[in-house]
Design a protein around this motif. Structure first.
Motif, PDB file in Angstrom:
ATOM      1  N   GLU A  29       0.821  -1.213   0.000  1.00  0.00           N
ATOM      2  CA  GLU A  29       0.000   0.000   0.000  1.00  0.00           C
ATOM      3  C   GLU A  29       0.852   1.260   0.000  1.00  0.00           C
ATOM      4  O   GLU A  29       0.656   2.161  -0.826  1.00  0.00           O
ATOM      5  N   VAL A  30       1.787   1.344   0.927  1.00  0.00           N
ATOM      6  CA  VAL A  30       2.622   2.539   1.010  1.00  0.00           C
ATOM      7  C   VAL A  30       3.615   2.580  -0.147  1.00  0.00           C
ATOM      8  O   VAL A  30       3.977   3.653  -0.634  1.00  0.00           O
ATOM      9  N   GLY A  31       4.026   1.391  -0.612  1.00  0.00           N
ATOM     10  CA  GLY A  31       4.919   1.343  -1.760  1.00  0.00           C
ATOM     11  C   GLY A  31       4.296   1.978  -2.997  1.00  0.00           C
ATOM     12  O   GLY A  31       4.976   2.666  -3.760  1.00  0.00           O
ATOM     13  N   ARG A  32       3.008   1.760  -3.197  1.00  0.00           N
ATOM     14  CA  ARG A  32       2.320   2.379  -4.342  1.00  0.00           C
ATOM     15  C   ARG A  32       2.364   3.897  -4.234  1.00  0.00           C
ATOM     16  O   ARG A  32       2.604   4.603  -5.229  1.00  0.00           O
ATOM     17  N   ALA A  33       2.126   4.412  -3.034  1.00  0.00           N
ATOM     18  CA  ALA A  33       2.166   5.865  -2.837  1.00  0.00           C
ATOM     19  C   ALA A  33       3.570   6.407  -3.067  1.00  0.00           C
ATOM     20  O   ALA A  33       3.744   7.497  -3.628  1.00  0.00           O
ATOM     21  N   ALA A  34       4.588   5.654  -2.650  1.00  0.00           N
ATOM     22  CA  ALA A  34       5.966   6.081  -2.864  1.00  0.00           C
ATOM     23  C   ALA A  34       6.286   6.162  -4.354  1.00  0.00           C
ATOM     24  O   ALA A  34       6.862   7.153  -4.828  1.00  0.00           O
ATOM     25  N   ILE A  35       5.928   5.132  -5.074  1.00  0.00           N
ATOM     26  CA  ILE A  35       6.210   5.099  -6.511  1.00  0.00           C
ATOM     27  C   ILE A  35       5.507   6.243  -7.223  1.00  0.00           C
ATOM     28  O   ILE A  35       6.058   6.864  -8.143  1.00  0.00           O
ATOM     29  N   GLU A  36       4.308   6.568  -6.783  1.00  0.00           N
ATOM     30  CA  GLU A  36       3.556   7.669  -7.389  1.00  0.00           C
ATOM     31  C   GLU A  36       4.332   8.986  -7.284  1.00  0.00           C
ATOM     32  O   GLU A  36       4.228   9.860  -8.149  1.00  0.00           O
ATOM     33  N   LEU A  37       5.134   9.112  -6.229  1.00  0.00           N
ATOM     34  CA  LEU A  37       5.957  10.308  -6.035  1.00  0.00           C
ATOM     35  C   LEU A  37       7.325  10.181  -6.700  1.00  0.00           C
ATOM     36  O   LEU A  37       8.165  11.074  -6.576  1.00  0.00           O
TER      37      LEU A  37
END
Length: 499
Positions: free
Chosen positions: A312-320
């Motif tokens: 979940e948090v990995g997806r948000a990181a990649i988005e940035l």
């Protein structure tokens, strides 16, 4: 114009497959402008300054791919316990510091291993009380996943026999050792360093690396927010001697999003990764293992950040535009992280991000091919102390422990570091461990996983650059950063040469 140019004469390993070895390099404006024969390069810039290093070897600059840079800087002035071979030796080093420390002041240090101290059980606070009854003491194990404290430290933190275990941690009883997140119960009682002290530690850590021949470093979070802030300030003041790629703890990603933080290429400091911890470490018996677990019956370790959170948090990181970076030591931890990364691969590939696993120390055969396209950020220096423990605690995993050749052959990018202050940032030890596979007991651990010296050079230069998304580093070709390392011989004495 040519007065601003420099020609470096040296036998040069470029790590550029199109032109692997040259005799000279032309640099200007901090960039490589040309690489080739002495005659060709000199002819292209007849008025350039010449540095004659024909008696040494020139390569792309060394990179330290896994360090806690400011914590390492602090450690340089703390009680060093690397090489301590008994409890009495630890006591002697602490006692010496007590004699030179004002009463009541915290004494901090680290670098010990239970196995090297000859201990089969966790040591008690009473052992430190014998030499420091009034100074609170907090000593971290070499892997930083366990802390050994005395009674004064426990009192200062309000930790007692009835203190419950925190989530993701364990208070060992009888009192004295704190595993994983339990260390924070005492660490939070230590007065926070001042801004000036953070700056001093950042400067000390970065300067130490530069003096060893490094030109860049990846700093791995697990530090107070003041740590990267100090590195940023050094960069702003023109005092940072290294290029730094920094990781943000995943717990702070929400704040970073709110502030608009994203990947920021350029300059000597940049945010690049978001850090997770899937498990603990071998020496503290907290690495997360598949059954049957540790051979001494101590269990299967401690899982930390769950795979669902990494996804979940990995997806948000990649988005940035930030890289998910996950600590995984045990074979079960690596399996779980690879499962989580399988869900992230399409998004990461679309953003040109290479997912990273830190350590990847102990693997199952079926998981090795799954590292294709990932960064395996590994630390060969740890093999030296871990070899005897691996044979006694997890003999069933010995053949794929520190599986460098298998990971390379599977298509992973190898990036070498030390995890300092867990181990000193000593590239010589990485060369020795990766090439010979000889551990501290004089035995070879999984000798089929040995690399060549050229493999190690790549893993200490081009590998970290690819992991950070730096196409202009770890290689000598036109357009690359003019940041080199000079060697008397490969794996020998090194000196940084940065323009």
């Amino acid at each position: 114009m040519t007065a601003d140019l420099t020609v470096v004469h040296a036998r040069t390993l470029t790590l550029d497959d199109a032109l692997p070895e040259v005799e000279a390099v032309l640099v200007g404006g901090g960039r490589v402008l040309m690489a080739g024969s002495r005659e060709a390069v000199r002819g292209a810039a007849p008025g350039a300054r010449v540095l004659d290093h024909r008696d040494v070897l020139l390569t792309p600059g060394l990179s330290e791919a896994h360090i806690h840079l400011v914590t390492y800087g602090f450690s340089l002035s703390q009680v060093g316990l690397h090489g301590a071979r008994s409890v009495s030796e630890v006591q002697a080093r602490v006692a010496h510091r007590v004699l030179n420390t004002p009463a009541g002041t915290w004494i901090r240090g680290g670098g010990f291993l239970l196995s090297e101290l000859g201990l089969g059980e966790y040591p008690s606070a009473a052992l430190l009380d014998e030499v420091s009854p009034h100074h609170p003491v907090m000593l971290y194990s070499r892997d930083l996943h366990m802390a050994w404290v005395n009674s004064a430290a426990l009192r200062a933190a309000g930790v007692h026999e009835g203190t419950p275990d925190p989530e993701g941690g364990r208070v060992v009883r009888p009192l004295g050792c704190l595993l994983e997140n339990a260390s924070a119960l005492v660490a939070r009682a230590i007065p926070a360093p001042t801004e000036a002290e953070f700056l001093t530690a950042a400067r000390a850590g970065a300067q130490d690396l530069a003096e060893r021949g490094y030109v860049s470093a990846h700093t791995m979070a697990f530090e107070a927010p003041d740590a990267p802030r100090a590195l940023q300030r050094l960069a702003q003041q023109g005092e940072l001697p290294l290029r730094v790629w920094a990781c943000l703890p995943h717990e702070r990603l929400g704040q970073a999003q709110a502030l608009g933080l994203a990947r920021t290429p350029g300059g000597l400091f940049q945010w690049g990764g978001v850090k997770f911890f899937a498990d603990g470490a071998l020496g503290s018996r907290t690495a997360w293992l598949h059954a049957p677990g540790f051979a001494d019956g101590s269990g299967t370790g401690i899982p930390l950040d769950p795979p669902e959170l990494i996804r979940e948090v990995g997806r948000a990181a990649i988005e940035l535009g930030l890289t998910p970076v996950t600590h995984a030591i045990g074979d079960r931890a690596n399996t779980e992280v690879l499962d989580a990364y399988d869900a992230l691969r399409p998004q990461a590939q679309a953003r040109g991000i290479r997912l990273r696993i830190e350590h990847a120390q102990h693997l199952r055969a079926e998981d090795v091919p799954r590292f294709r396209g990932l960064t395996a950020s590994v630390q060969p220096i740890h093999l030296q102390a871990d070899g005897p423990m691996i044979r006694s605690l997890m003999p069933h995993l010995e053949s794929l422990s520190y599986a460098f050749r298998s990971l390379r052959d599977a298509g992973a990018v190898l990036a070498f570091g030390s995890d300092a202050p867990v181990a000193p940032p000593e590239y010589r030890a990485n060369f020795a461990a990766a090439v010979t596979r000889v551990d501290d007991a004089g035995e070879r651990l999984a000798p089929g996983e040995a690399l060549t010296e050229l493999d190690v050079l790549r893993a200490h230069t081009r590998g970290p650059a690819l992991a950070a998304g730096w196409d202009d580093e770890g290689i000598i070709r036109p357009g690359a950063r003019a940041a080199f390392t000079l060697w008397d011989r490969l794996g020998g004495n090194a000196q940084a040469l940065v323009f």
